[in-house]
Motif scaffolding. Structure first.
Motif, PDB file in Angstrom:
ATOM      1  N   GLN A 133       8.020 -22.344  18.608  1.00 34.63           N
ATOM      2  CA  GLN A 133       6.750 -22.567  19.312  1.00 34.63           C
ATOM      3  C   GLN A 133       7.001 -23.150  20.705  1.00 34.63           C
ATOM      4  N   THR A 134       7.927 -24.079  20.806  1.00 29.72           N
ATOM      5  CA  THR A 134       8.271 -24.671  22.108  1.00 29.72           C
ATOM      6  C   THR A 134       8.737 -23.587  23.074  1.00 29.72           C
ATOM      7  N   LEU A 135       9.625 -22.706  22.601  1.00 28.94           N
ATOM      8  CA  LEU A 135      10.132 -21.632  23.454  1.00 28.94           C
ATOM      9  C   LEU A 135       8.997 -20.692  23.869  1.00 28.94           C
ATOM     10  N   GLN A 136       8.131 -20.361  22.924  1.00 37.61           N
ATOM     11  CA  GLN A 136       7.016 -19.462  23.245  1.00 37.61           C
ATOM     12  C   GLN A 136       6.069 -20.096  24.249  1.00 37.61           C
ATOM     13  N   ASP A 137       5.795 -21.380  24.097  1.00 42.18           N
ATOM     14  CA  ASP A 137       4.902 -22.076  25.027  1.00 42.18           C
ATOM     15  C   ASP A 137       5.457 -22.044  26.448  1.00 42.18           C
ATOM     16  N   ILE A 138       6.751 -22.260  26.591  1.00 42.58           N
ATOM     17  CA  ILE A 138       7.355 -22.255  27.933  1.00 42.58           C
ATOM     18  C   ILE A 138       7.353 -20.832  28.504  1.00 42.58           C
ATOM     19  N   ARG A 139       7.684 -19.840  27.689  1.00 52.65           N
ATOM     20  CA  ARG A 139       7.643 -18.438  28.155  1.00 52.65           C
ATOM     21  C   ARG A 139       6.243 -18.089  28.676  1.00 52.65           C
ATOM     22  N   THR A 140       5.241 -18.478  27.893  1.00 52.61           N
ATOM     23  CA  THR A 140       3.856 -18.170  28.253  1.00 52.61           C
ATOM     24  C   THR A 140       3.437 -18.925  29.516  1.00 52.61           C
ATOM     25  N   LYS A 141       3.809 -20.177  29.612  1.00 53.85           N
ATOM     26  CA  LYS A 141       3.424 -21.008  30.752  1.00 53.85           C
ATOM     27  C   LYS A 141       3.950 -20.443  32.070  1.00 53.85           C
ATOM     28  N   TYR A 142       5.192 -19.929  32.061  1.00 56.23           N
ATOM     29  CA  TYR A 142       5.825 -19.473  33.302  1.00 56.23           C
ATOM     30  C   TYR A 142       5.927 -17.948  33.408  1.00 56.23           C
ATOM     31  N   HIS A 143       5.548 -17.218  32.352  1.00 57.14           N
ATOM     32  CA  HIS A 143       5.621 -15.756  32.346  1.00 57.14           C
ATOM     33  C   HIS A 143       7.036 -15.261  32.633  1.00 57.14           C
ATOM     34  N   VAL A 144       8.010 -15.858  31.933  1.00 58.20           N
ATOM     35  CA  VAL A 144       9.418 -15.463  32.053  1.00 58.20           C
ATOM     36  C   VAL A 144       9.999 -15.335  30.652  1.00 58.20           C
ATOM     37  N   GLU A 145      11.167 -14.695  30.564  1.00 57.63           N
ATOM     38  CA  GLU A 145      11.775 -14.451  29.255  1.00 57.63           C
ATOM     39  C   GLU A 145      13.077 -15.208  29.018  1.00 57.63           C
ATOM     40  N   SER A 146      13.558 -15.937  30.015  1.00 58.36           N
ATOM     41  CA  SER A 146      14.828 -16.648  29.824  1.00 58.36           C
ATOM     42  C   SER A 146      14.878 -17.879  30.723  1.00 58.36           C
ATOM     43  N   PRO A 147      15.731 -18.843  30.366  1.00 59.00           N
ATOM     44  CA  PRO A 147      15.905 -20.004  31.236  1.00 59.00           C
ATOM     45  C   PRO A 147      16.415 -19.599  32.628  1.00 59.00           C
ATOM     46  N   ALA A 148      17.230 -18.546  32.700  1.00 60.49           N
ATOM     47  CA  ALA A 148      17.745 -18.089  34.001  1.00 60.49           C
ATOM     48  C   ALA A 148      16.600 -17.587  34.880  1.00 60.49           C
ATOM     49  N   GLU A 149      15.680 -16.824  34.287  1.00 57.94           N
ATOM     50  CA  GLU A 149      14.517 -16.355  35.052  1.00 57.94           C
ATOM     51  C   GLU A 149      13.680 -17.537  35.532  1.00 57.94           C
ATOM     52  N   LEU A 150      13.510 -18.514  34.663  1.00 57.09           N
ATOM     53  CA  LEU A 150      12.729 -19.695  35.032  1.00 57.09           C
ATOM     54  C   LEU A 150      13.392 -20.425  36.188  1.00 57.09           C
TER      55      LEU A 150
END
Length: 192
Positions: A133-150
């Motif tokens: 859920q934590t990973l999904q929340d961050i993906r959704t918040k920033y519209h990215v699929e990886s920490p590198a993209e973020l």
């Protein structure tokens, strides 16, 4: 660290502000040395060597490990030989002598066993769900699929974003470890 520049602070003195020299900023060398002294007083040489090697992910000479562990090189070499025989340390031929690093497979195994010992299977599953859920929340918040993209998207001063980046990396690591620890429970059922 104080670089010898004149530092000033303003103080109110019954009228307009006047500028007064500030005391020099203390260096952190004293704090670090105090922490090292406490560490060496509170731990054994073997404990310090093990602590250093657990953090050593790149091939490193015994002399550097000895320096970090605040131990003599012969003692460090003896301990590293023992840890190598136990499979906790890898020895790499560096051309001019042996280099040492932690055995990543054994390190992961120890982390998984620790999770397995500390949490029941149901607790691990619950933890796994929370991490996902934590990973999904961050993906959704920033519209990215990886920490590198973020990381590519974040501004240098976006503290909340960088905190989320760190959270993502940590949650991802913990997610993999939790999955393996759950698999240990499954394997135990199959073997029993």
């Amino acid at each position: 660290m104080y670089f010898g520049w004149e530092l000033y602070v303003c103080k109110r003195n019954r009228g307009p502000y006047r500028i007064m020299p500030a005391d020099p900023i203390e260096t952190y060398d004293d704090v670090n040395e105090a922490a090292v002294a406490d560490w060496t007083n509170e731990t054994t040489t073997r404990e310090r060597i093990k602590t250093v090697i657990r953090r050593t992910t790149e091939p490193t000479p015994a002399s550097e490990i000895a320096e970090q562990a605040r131990a003599s090189e012969p003692v460090v070499r003896d301990e590293l030989t023992e840890l190598t025989e136990l499979g906790l340390v890898e020895t790499i031929d560096g051309g001019q002598g042996a280099l040492y690093k932690r055995n990543d497979q054994m390190y992961i195994y120890q982390q998984v066993l620790k999770l397995h010992d500390e949490y029941s299977e149901d607790e691990l599953i619950e933890r796994l769900q929370g991490l996902k859920q934590t990973l999904q929340d961050i993906r959704t918040k920033y519209h990215v699929e990886s920490p590198a993209e973020l990381a590519q998207q974040l501004d240098p001063d976006d503290q909340e974003g960088w905190d989320d980046h760190t959270t993502w990396q940590t949650a991802q690591k913990n997610l993999y470890l939790a999955k393996v620890a759950i698999s240990f429970y499954d394997a135990r059922k199959m073997v029993a």
